[in-house]
Design an enzyme around this catalytic site. Structure first.
Site, PDB file in Angstrom:
ATOM      1  N   GLU A  38     -19.833 -33.967  53.141  1.00 46.00           N
ATOM      2  CA  GLU A  38     -20.542 -32.857  53.748  1.00 46.00           C
ATOM      3  C   GLU A  38     -19.731 -32.060  54.767  1.00 46.00           C
ATOM      4  O   GLU A  38     -18.985 -32.634  55.560  1.00 46.00           O
ATOM      5  CB  GLU A  38     -21.796 -33.381  54.468  1.00 46.00           C
TER       6      GLU A  38
ATOM      7  N   CYS B  59     -31.009 -35.367  60.557  1.00 46.66           N
ATOM      8  CA  CYS B  59     -30.005 -34.661  59.782  1.00 46.66           C
ATOM      9  C   CYS B  59     -30.700 -34.076  58.567  1.00 46.66           C
ATOM     10  O   CYS B  59     -31.844 -34.399  58.282  1.00 46.66           O
ATOM     11  CB  CYS B  59     -28.847 -35.574  59.382  1.00 46.66           C
TER      12      CYS B  59
END
Length: 192
Positions: free
Chosen positions: A116, A67
């Protein structure tokens, strides 16, 4: 030393500024742009990683392959390929957008928040390719069956975003069969 910046977002997922990545992750982390990637080989196995124990946020949790945060002006494709190279030593992959709308908020045990808009990408690589994890990012990396990936969602060592992503990915079938969701649902702040 280069300071990595994250892209800050408003409620419409439009870029409204940037901030230093490290200083921005705390108990009141601003909403920002990120991505998650699942590396799938041509045999259907998924590369699952354990985050390095020295990571500031969520150290030691098991999660997808990699990620990261697209930098200001960086497209999703370039950001994913950069992190695959930097975290796992993978020189390239065939990328597919699978969950372009994914977003989440999670709180770690120490109170650090992740907040996020985090499109999810599948990276397809040949079977039996070499992976060279960066020890500053990855404690362990293992090729798992899809069934084992699903079982991880029931275990406490799974990252919160992994559980949420798998809840959306599981109905799509085996990882090699995940459909291309296209690019039209990516956030306005992010190009392909």
């Amino acid at each position: 030393m280069v300071v990595e910046e994250i892209v800050l977002l408003n409620a419409d997922d439009e870029a409204v500024g940037t901030a230093p990545k490290h200083a921005s992750h705390h108990t009141d982390t601003p909403y920002h742009l990120a991505f998650s990637c699942y590396v799938v080989d041509t045999e259907g196995r998924v590369l699952i990683t354990q985050r390095a124990l020295g990571k500031r946020t969520f150290p030691g949790v098991w999660t997808g392959s990699c990620c990261g945060h697209p930098g200001p002006g960086e497209g999703l494709r370039d950001a994913v390929l950069r992190r695959l190279r930097d975290e796992l030593g993978l020189p390239g992959a065939d990328l597919t957008s699978v969950l372009p709308r994914f977003q989440y908020r999670a709180v770690a045990g120490d109170g650090t928040v992740e907040n996020e808009r985090c499109p999810v990408v599948r990276a397809t690589v040949p079977a039996h390719g070499a992976v060279h994890p960066n020890p500053e990012e990855v404690e362990r990396a293992e090729w798992w069956t899809w069934e084992r990936c699903l079982e991880l969602t029931e275990r406490p060592e799974a990252s919160p975003w992994y559980r949420l992503q798998l809840a959306e990915l599981a109905p799509l079938g085996a990882p090699r069969d995940w459909p291309d969701a296209g690019r039209h649902d990516l956030p306005p702040a992010l190009s392909w």
